[in-house]
Design a protein around this motif. Structure first.
Motif, mmCIF file in Angstrom:
data_model
loop_
_atom_site.group_PDB
_atom_site.id
_atom_site.type_symbol
_atom_site.label_atom_id
_atom_site.label_comp_id
_atom_site.label_asym_id
_atom_site.label_seq_id
_atom_site.Cartn_x
_atom_site.Cartn_y
_atom_site.Cartn_z
ATOM 1 N N GLU A 1 0.829 -1.208 0.000
ATOM 2 C CA GLU A 1 0.000 0.000 0.000
ATOM 3 C C GLU A 1 0.865 1.262 0.000
ATOM 4 O OE1 GLU A 1 -4.103 -1.380 2.184
ATOM 5 O OE2 GLU A 1 -2.337 -1.027 3.453
ATOM 6 N N VAL A 2 1.957 1.255 0.752
ATOM 7 C CA VAL A 2 2.871 2.398 0.753
ATOM 8 C C VAL A 2 3.451 2.593 -0.639
ATOM 9 C CG1 VAL A 2 5.065 3.305 1.652
ATOM 10 C CG2 VAL A 2 3.407 2.258 3.207
ATOM 11 N N ASP A 3 3.814 1.506 -1.311
ATOM 12 C CA ASP A 3 4.314 1.592 -2.688
ATOM 13 C C ASP A 3 3.270 2.228 -3.604
ATOM 14 O OD1 ASP A 3 6.804 0.525 -2.208
ATOM 15 O OD2 ASP A 3 6.270 -1.501 -2.865
ATOM 16 N N ARG A 4 2.028 1.787 -3.467
ATOM 17 C CA ARG A 4 0.949 2.333 -4.299
ATOM 18 C C ARG A 4 0.739 3.812 -4.018
ATOM 19 N NH1 ARG A 4 -3.835 -1.630 -3.169
ATOM 20 N NH2 ARG A 4 -4.992 -0.026 -4.260
ATOM 21 N N ILE A 5 0.756 4.192 -2.748
ATOM 22 C CA ILE A 5 0.578 5.592 -2.366
ATOM 23 C C ILE A 5 1.735 6.434 -2.919
ATOM 24 C CG2 ILE A 5 0.516 7.201 -0.423
ATOM 25 C CD1 ILE A 5 -0.789 4.817 1.197
ATOM 26 N N TYR B 1 3.972 10.614 -6.193
ATOM 27 C CA TYR B 1 5.241 11.123 -6.698
ATOM 28 C C TYR B 1 5.622 10.680 -8.110
ATOM 29 C CZ TYR B 1 5.939 12.571 -1.893
ATOM 30 O OH TYR B 1 5.794 13.162 -0.666
ATOM 31 N N GLU B 2 5.044 9.608 -8.617
ATOM 32 C CA GLU B 2 5.534 9.064 -9.885
ATOM 33 C C GLU B 2 4.539 9.131 -11.046
ATOM 34 O OE1 GLU B 2 8.557 5.823 -7.874
ATOM 35 O OE2 GLU B 2 6.650 5.115 -8.635
ATOM 36 N N ARG B 3 3.284 8.914 -10.782
ATOM 37 C CA ARG B 3 2.303 8.829 -11.869
ATOM 38 C C ARG B 3 1.795 10.191 -12.324
ATOM 39 N NH1 ARG B 3 -1.346 4.640 -8.929
ATOM 40 N NH2 ARG B 3 0.093 2.896 -8.874
ATOM 41 N N GLY C 1 -8.251 19.224 -18.343
ATOM 42 C CA GLY C 1 -7.812 18.438 -19.492
ATOM 43 C C GLY C 1 -6.317 18.175 -19.537
ATOM 44 N N THR C 2 -5.557 18.768 -18.633
ATOM 45 C CA THR C 2 -4.112 18.535 -18.624
ATOM 46 C C THR C 2 -3.788 17.206 -17.959
ATOM 47 O OG1 THR C 2 -3.804 19.732 -16.541
ATOM 48 C CG2 THR C 2 -3.566 21.005 -18.595
ATOM 49 N N ILE C 3 -2.640 16.678 -18.309
ATOM 50 C CA ILE C 3 -2.123 15.445 -17.715
ATOM 51 C C ILE C 3 -0.725 15.750 -17.196
ATOM 52 C CG2 ILE C 3 -1.372 13.078 -18.173
ATOM 53 C CD1 ILE C 3 -3.555 12.981 -20.378
ATOM 54 N N HIS C 4 -0.525 15.556 -15.910
ATOM 55 C CA HIS C 4 0.785 15.796 -15.312
ATOM 56 C C HIS C 4 0.829 15.165 -13.928
ATOM 57 C CE1 HIS C 4 -0.918 19.043 -12.789
ATOM 58 N NE2 HIS C 4 -1.572 19.413 -13.874
ATOM 59 N N LYS C 5 2.044 15.149 -13.364
ATOM 60 C CA LYS C 5 2.216 14.682 -11.989
ATOM 61 C C LYS C 5 1.670 15.758 -11.049
ATOM 62 C CE LYS C 5 6.365 11.985 -12.859
ATOM 63 N NZ LYS C 5 7.806 11.847 -12.586
ATOM 64 N N PHE C 6 1.429 15.380 -9.812
ATOM 65 C CA PHE C 6 1.025 16.357 -8.813
ATOM 66 C C PHE C 6 2.152 17.355 -8.602
ATOM 67 C CE2 PHE C 6 -1.613 12.741 -6.982
ATOM 68 C CZ PHE C 6 -2.816 13.247 -7.458
ATOM 69 N N GLY D 1 -6.544 4.398 -10.026
ATOM 70 C CA GLY D 1 -5.697 3.363 -10.604
ATOM 71 C C GLY D 1 -4.489 3.946 -11.310
ATOM 72 N N GLU D 2 -3.965 3.208 -12.261
ATOM 73 C CA GLU D 2 -2.774 3.650 -12.987
ATOM 74 C C GLU D 2 -3.113 4.312 -14.312
ATOM 75 O OE1 GLU D 2 0.369 0.751 -13.206
ATOM 76 O OE2 GLU D 2 -0.153 -0.055 -11.243
ATOM 77 N N GLY D 3 -4.384 4.275 -14.696
ATOM 78 C CA GLY D 3 -4.781 4.845 -15.978
ATOM 79 C C GLY D 3 -5.088 6.324 -15.883
ATOM 80 N N LEU D 4 -5.550 6.862 -16.993
ATOM 81 C CA LEU D 4 -5.868 8.286 -17.071
ATOM 82 C C LEU D 4 -7.347 8.502 -17.392
ATOM 83 C CD1 LEU D 4 -2.709 9.452 -19.044
ATOM 84 C CD2 LEU D 4 -3.192 9.801 -16.613
ATOM 85 N N GLU D 5 -8.196 7.574 -16.961
ATOM 86 C CA GLU D 5 -9.619 7.664 -17.278
ATOM 87 C C GLU D 5 -10.407 8.482 -16.263
ATOM 88 O OE1 GLU D 5 -8.123 4.478 -16.956
ATOM 89 O OE2 GLU D 5 -7.628 4.469 -19.087
#
Length: 114
Positions: A20-24, A29-31, A38-43, A81-85
């Motif tokens: 869970e820590v890995d997912r958080i 920080y990574e996704r 409409g933009t796509i970027h990291k936090f 999740g890991e997607g951009l939907e």
């Protein structure tokens, strides 16, 4: 923050698995994420979240809002999740109903610096 520095994070009453820590961590920080404009970027970096993460990583001075942040981000990650939907703001607003990090942080800041 490097992946190698992640550890299992535990509070007195809350336990979060290493998975869970890995997912958080990946979520924060990574996704990249889809935003309402409409933009796509990291936090963008967040000073207070960085302090929460440091206390959790170090296992010292852990505050209630730090644990709420973990649960908040984990629930966001489950929705997005890991997607951009899924639009970030929609997931964030839904999670705030249960794990309101913003409110908990504001309460903490009434008597603390960070």
């Amino acid at each position: 923050m490097e992946r190698e520095n992640r550890e299992e994070t535990r509070g007195e009453e809350e336990k979060v698995s290493i998975d869970e820590v890995d997912r958080i961590f990946s979520h924060i920080y990574e996704r990249e994420h889809l935003f309402a404009d409409g933009t796509i970027h990291k936090f963008y970096p967040d000073y207070y979240m960085a302090h929460s993460w440091k206390r959790l990583r170090d296992g010292k001075g852990i505050q209630e809002h730090d644990l709420i942040m973990l649960r908040h981000e984990l629930e966001e990650e489950k929705i997005m999740g890991e997607g951009l939907e899924i639009i970030y703001e929609k997931a964030h607003n839904e999670v705030e109903k249960t794990w309101n990090y913003s409110k908990a942080l504001l309460e903490y800041l009434k008597t603390h610096d960070a």
